[in-house]
Design a protein around this motif. Structure first.
Motif, short mmCIF file in Angstrom:
data_model
loop_
_atom_site.label_atom_id
_atom_site.label_comp_id
_atom_site.label_asym_id
_atom_site.label_seq_id
_atom_site.Cartn_x
_atom_site.Cartn_y
_atom_site.Cartn_z
N TRP A 153 0.82 -1.21 0.00
CA TRP A 153 0.00 0.00 0.00
C TRP A 153 0.86 1.26 0.00
O TRP A 153 0.55 2.24 -0.70
CB TRP A 153 -0.90 0.00 1.23
CG TRP A 153 -1.72 1.24 1.37
CD1 TRP A 153 -2.86 1.58 0.69
CD2 TRP A 153 -1.45 2.35 2.25
NE1 TRP A 153 -3.31 2.80 1.09
CE2 TRP A 153 -2.48 3.30 2.05
CE3 TRP A 153 -0.45 2.61 3.19
CZ2 TRP A 153 -2.52 4.49 2.75
CZ3 TRP A 153 -0.50 3.80 3.89
CH2 TRP A 153 -1.52 4.72 3.67
N ARG A 154 1.95 1.24 0.73
CA ARG A 154 2.84 2.40 0.76
C ARG A 154 3.50 2.61 -0.61
O ARG A 154 3.64 3.75 -1.07
CB ARG A 154 3.91 2.21 1.83
CG ARG A 154 4.83 3.41 2.01
CD ARG A 154 5.84 3.16 3.12
NE ARG A 154 6.71 4.30 3.29
CZ ARG A 154 7.72 4.34 4.15
NH1 ARG A 154 7.95 3.29 4.92
NH2 ARG A 154 8.48 5.41 4.24
N THR A 155 3.88 1.51 -1.26
CA THR A 155 4.47 1.63 -2.59
C THR A 155 3.48 2.19 -3.60
O THR A 155 3.81 3.06 -4.41
CB THR A 155 4.98 0.26 -3.06
OG1 THR A 155 5.93 -0.24 -2.10
CG2 THR A 155 5.66 0.36 -4.42
N LEU A 156 2.25 1.69 -3.56
CA LEU A 156 1.23 2.19 -4.48
C LEU A 156 0.92 3.66 -4.21
O LEU A 156 0.68 4.45 -5.14
CB LEU A 156 -0.04 1.35 -4.34
CG LEU A 156 0.05 -0.10 -4.84
CD1 LEU A 156 -1.25 -0.83 -4.54
CD2 LEU A 156 0.36 -0.14 -6.32
N ARG A 157 0.94 4.06 -2.94
CA ARG A 157 0.66 5.45 -2.61
C ARG A 157 1.76 6.36 -3.13
O ARG A 157 1.48 7.46 -3.64
CB ARG A 157 0.52 5.59 -1.09
CG ARG A 157 0.07 6.95 -0.63
CD ARG A 157 -0.13 6.98 0.87
NE ARG A 157 -0.54 8.30 1.32
CZ ARG A 157 -0.75 8.62 2.58
NH1 ARG A 157 -0.60 7.68 3.53
NH2 ARG A 157 -1.11 9.84 2.92
N ARG A 158 3.02 5.91 -3.02
CA ARG A 158 4.11 6.72 -3.55
C ARG A 158 4.05 6.81 -5.07
O ARG A 158 4.32 7.86 -5.65
CB ARG A 158 5.45 6.11 -3.11
CG ARG A 158 5.83 6.36 -1.67
CD ARG A 158 7.22 5.85 -1.39
NE ARG A 158 7.66 6.19 -0.05
CZ ARG A 158 8.86 5.90 0.43
NH1 ARG A 158 9.74 5.25 -0.33
NH2 ARG A 158 9.18 6.23 1.65
N THR A 159 3.67 5.69 -5.71
CA THR A 159 3.59 5.71 -7.16
C THR A 159 2.47 6.64 -7.65
O THR A 159 2.63 7.37 -8.63
CB THR A 159 3.34 4.28 -7.68
OG1 THR A 159 4.37 3.42 -7.18
CG2 THR A 159 3.34 4.25 -9.20
N ALA A 160 1.34 6.62 -6.94
CA ALA A 160 0.24 7.49 -7.33
C ALA A 160 0.55 8.96 -7.10
O ALA A 160 0.13 9.84 -7.85
CB ALA A 160 -1.02 7.11 -6.55
#
Length: 288
Positions: free
Chosen positions: A280-287
């Motif tokens: 979830w943290r990775t997806l949030r950074r990517t977004a």
């Protein structure tokens, strides 16, 4: 003079389209479907034991062995620490894993930085030594550590277990972090130093944040390997220290209470929660 009139030009007849060549059947989708079906079977085979463990944590056992389904109940989860000996073994495993994880992450991370950044005599030998614990059977490493500790007249117990876990976790941490920083741009550090930053501040603000995902992954891997190990631990634990895997293995002939499945399921759920948080943290950074 008479004017010459041009005859009207009739349009050319339409050219019929060329016949399409016969289409060849593409067999690739069938191969892809077969590969997908085979991958599904492999994943089912791998995750079936985990599903069984979680399912039997909700089972009401009929006797000492929680191996046959009887009735669905939440009583096991309501009293997960009913068996004191299993709880003590789990606490011991968590203590060993925590200490081994912290020490191995520090030592392995520093070794990975040294191997990735500097060229020195014996670098290839150090790399081979790091790979050896990964390729050597655990029974060989366990017997070697037993001989080492016995030759030094050390008392087998919690300390020897921690030392053994640190030794085999260092290799996993060093290689994991080294793979993370293999493509690191070291000119970023040089630029920070040229701008007047101190070496410690450069490491704290530039190097460490960039390699932090690799360090976190290495720490989680070492923690999982430590809490899961049985073979090496059984050689160096002695009679006074019993970890959770040892307690389960030693009791499989006398009883398997549902608390075993409950505690194992709790460890599994904690690991899944950590992986989900990281994703979830990775997806949030990517977004962002």
């Amino acid at each position: 003079m008479t004017a010459v009139t041009e005859a009207p030009i009739s349009p050319a007849p339409p050219v019929p389209p060329a016949p399409e060549p016969p289409r060849r059947r593409d067999r690739r989708p069938w191969r892809s479907r077969l590969l997908g079906a085979w991958s599904t079977l492999v994943f089912l085979w791998l995750f079936a034991p985990l599903v069984v463990i979680v399912a039997f944590s909700f089972n009401e056992p009929a006797g000492k062995f929680n191996t046959s389904w009887r009735r669905f109940t939440f009583d096991n989860w309501a009293h997960p620490f009913r068996k004191a000996d299993y709880t003590e073994a789990l606490v011991t495993s968590l203590k060993v894993a925590a200490i081994a994880c912290v020490v191995a992450t520090i030592l392995g991370g520093l070794m990975a930085l040294a191997l990735s950044r500097y060229d020195f005599r014996g670098k290839a030998l150090v790399t081979i030594i790091l790979v050896l614990p990964l390729t050597t059977p655990e029974i060989v490493m366990g017997s070697s550590l037993f001989t080492l500790f016995f030759g030094q007249n050390l008392n087998f117990g919690f300390t020897t277990v921690v030392i053994a876990h640190i030794l085999f976790c260092v290799s996993f941490v060093a290689l994991t972090v080294q793979a993370r920083i293999s493509g690191f741009d070291w000119t970023l550090e040089d630029a920070a130093l040229d701008l007047g930053s101190s070496p410690w501040r450069t490491f704290r603000t530039i190097t460490f944040p960039l390699i932090l995902p690799g360090i976190g992954a290495a720490a989680l891997l070492s923690f999982a390997l430590s809490i899961d190990d049985y073979i090496i631990t059984s050689f160096v634990a002695g009679d006074g220290t019993t970890t959770f895997p040892m307690r389960i293995f030693n009791a499989n002939k006398t009883e398997i209470p549902p608390q075993v499945h409950v505690l194992a399921s709790a460890i599994l759920l904690a690991a899944v929660a950590l992986m989900a948080a990281g994703a979830w943290r990775t997806l949030r950074r990517t977004a962002a």
